[in-house]
Scaffold this motif. Structure first.
Motif, PDB file in Angstrom:
ATOM      1  N   GLY A  60      -3.348   2.503  38.673  1.00  0.00           N
ATOM      2  CA  GLY A  60      -4.768   2.540  38.372  1.00  0.00           C
ATOM      3  C   GLY A  60      -5.230   1.163  37.937  1.00  0.00           C
ATOM      4  N   ILE A  61      -6.532   0.922  38.039  1.00  0.00           N
ATOM      5  CA  ILE A  61      -7.126  -0.336  37.593  1.00  0.00           C
ATOM      6  C   ILE A  61      -8.419  -0.026  36.860  1.00  0.00           C
ATOM      7  N   ASP A  62      -8.628  -0.701  35.747  1.00  0.00           N
ATOM      8  CA  ASP A  62      -9.890  -0.629  35.007  1.00  0.00           C
ATOM      9  C   ASP A  62     -10.580  -1.977  35.176  1.00  0.00           C
ATOM     10  N   TYR A  63     -11.685  -1.990  35.906  1.00  0.00           N
ATOM     11  CA  TYR A  63     -12.389  -3.240  36.205  1.00  0.00           C
ATOM     12  C   TYR A  63     -13.458  -3.575  35.165  1.00  0.00           C
ATOM     13  N   SER A  64     -13.458  -2.899  34.040  1.00  0.00           N
ATOM     14  CA  SER A  64     -14.443  -3.209  33.004  1.00  0.00           C
ATOM     15  C   SER A  64     -14.378  -4.686  32.649  1.00  0.00           C
ATOM     16  N   GLU A 125       1.612   8.620  40.026  1.00  0.00           N
ATOM     17  CA  GLU A 125       0.336   9.258  39.710  1.00  0.00           C
ATOM     18  C   GLU A 125       0.324   9.786  38.279  1.00  0.00           C
ATOM     19  N   ARG A 126       1.435  10.304  37.826  1.00  0.00           N
ATOM     20  CA  ARG A 126       1.506  10.746  36.432  1.00  0.00           C
ATOM     21  C   ARG A 126       1.305   9.576  35.480  1.00  0.00           C
ATOM     22  N   GLU A 127       1.856   8.422  35.833  1.00  0.00           N
ATOM     23  CA  GLU A 127       1.683   7.232  35.001  1.00  0.00           C
ATOM     24  C   GLU A 127       0.219   6.799  34.975  1.00  0.00           C
ATOM     25  N   ALA A 128      -0.445   6.793  36.136  1.00  0.00           N
ATOM     26  CA  ALA A 128      -1.859   6.403  36.184  1.00  0.00           C
ATOM     27  C   ALA A 128      -2.725   7.395  35.419  1.00  0.00           C
ATOM     28  N   PHE A 129      -2.356   8.666  35.463  1.00  0.00           N
ATOM     29  CA  PHE A 129      -3.067   9.668  34.668  1.00  0.00           C
ATOM     30  C   PHE A 129      -2.856   9.423  33.175  1.00  0.00           C
ATOM     31  N   ASP A 130      -1.621   9.176  32.796  1.00  0.00           N
ATOM     32  CA  ASP A 130      -1.271   8.977  31.391  1.00  0.00           C
ATOM     33  C   ASP A 130      -1.957   7.746  30.808  1.00  0.00           C
ATOM     34  N   LEU A 131      -1.974   6.650  31.539  1.00  0.00           N
ATOM     35  CA  LEU A 131      -2.447   5.381  30.992  1.00  0.00           C
ATOM     36  C   LEU A 131      -3.927   5.114  31.232  1.00  0.00           C
ATOM     37  N   PHE A 132      -4.497   5.662  32.312  1.00  0.00           N
ATOM     38  CA  PHE A 132      -5.901   5.406  32.639  1.00  0.00           C
ATOM     39  C   PHE A 132      -6.776   6.657  32.579  1.00  0.00           C
ATOM     40  N   ARG A 144       1.498  13.920  31.039  1.00  0.00           N
ATOM     41  CA  ARG A 144       1.813  12.583  30.547  1.00  0.00           C
ATOM     42  C   ARG A 144       3.289  12.297  30.783  1.00  0.00           C
ATOM     43  N   ILE A 145       3.586  11.008  31.023  1.00  0.00           N
ATOM     44  CA  ILE A 145       4.960  10.656  31.369  1.00  0.00           C
ATOM     45  C   ILE A 145       5.527   9.549  30.481  1.00  0.00           C
ATOM     46  N   LEU A 146       4.668   8.744  29.863  1.00  0.00           N
ATOM     47  CA  LEU A 146       5.128   7.645  29.016  1.00  0.00           C
ATOM     48  C   LEU A 146       4.753   7.827  27.548  1.00  0.00           C
ATOM     49  N   THR A 147       3.573   8.356  27.288  1.00  0.00           N
ATOM     50  CA  THR A 147       3.143   8.539  25.906  1.00  0.00           C
ATOM     51  C   THR A 147       3.602   9.900  25.390  1.00  0.00           C
TER      52      THR A 147
END
Length: 203
Positions: A60-64, A125-132, A144-147
């Motif tokens: 995932g990317i956050d372009y803010s 995809e689980r990582e992108a869900f968890d982090l973003f 969630r996979i990391l937190t």
């Protein structure tokens, strides 16, 4: 004709002249609408002249605030705050492709899962869900996979506080792990030698 030029021509021949292709740093990026995410990726996998049989990464990317000092996105740079990117490899043709889809909705971005196209994206995809906080619709096990299970928020979003929202500790009286609001005081992150008054004076 170079391998990159051949790939470019094959993509245009398969997807049409209107395909949104960009060349930067010696790599091609294909931008696709989120609603065509699965369809286009399936074509990239199944078309013999492309042959992208392997997804080597999804993120995932956050372009803010991209290119700006604030969290307000500069107009014209990126149409949405969040995007999902996959990096594809064709082992047979020995070429790579980056595919990006912008995801609508800043709070609850949703896009279809690619698990049925490339099973290897499951944990990505689980990582992108968890982090973003990007939801992959149709994913068979989107957790969630990391937190930690009680984690609040999405730590790779650019508006996530540096100290987090919740801290976890072991309570000796209750003899279990408990969660509580963060009690850490903000730290000064400027190096001490730079903070000292008069540093560099007379040099």
């Amino acid at each position: 004709m170079t391998r990159l030029e051949t790939l470019h021509q094959n993509l245009l021949a398969t997807l049409g002249e209107s395909a949104a292709l960009k060349l930067a740093l010696g790599e091609l990026t294909l931008e696709v609408p989120a609603k065509k995410w699965v369809d286009v990726c399936t074509i990239l996998r199944d078309t013999d002249s492309l042959g992208f049989d392997t997804c080597i990464d999804l993120c995932g990317i956050d372009y803010s605030g991209w290119g700006a000092p604030t969290l307000v996105a500069e107009p014209g740079l990126h149409p949405q705050r969040f995007a999902v990117v996959v990096h594809l490899l064709s082992v047979r043709h020995n070429w790579r492709l980056r595919v990006r889809a912008y995801v609508h909705d800043d709070e609850f971005p949703v896009i279809a899962t690619l698990v049925h196209v490339w099973p290897s994206v499951n944990w990505y995809e689980r990582e992108a869900f968890d982090l973003f906080g990007i939801v992959f619709e149709g994913h068979p096990d989107l957790r969630r996979i990391l937190t930690d299970y009680g984690f609040i928020g999405y730590p790779f979003r650019k508006d996530f506080p540096l100290s987090g929202n919740v801290e976890m500790r072991y309570d000796t009286e209750q003899q279990r792990v408990i969660y509580q609001p963060v009690t850490i005081e903000p730290r000064q992150i400027t190096p001490r030698i730079v903070r000292e008054e008069g540093y560099g004076a007379g040099r």
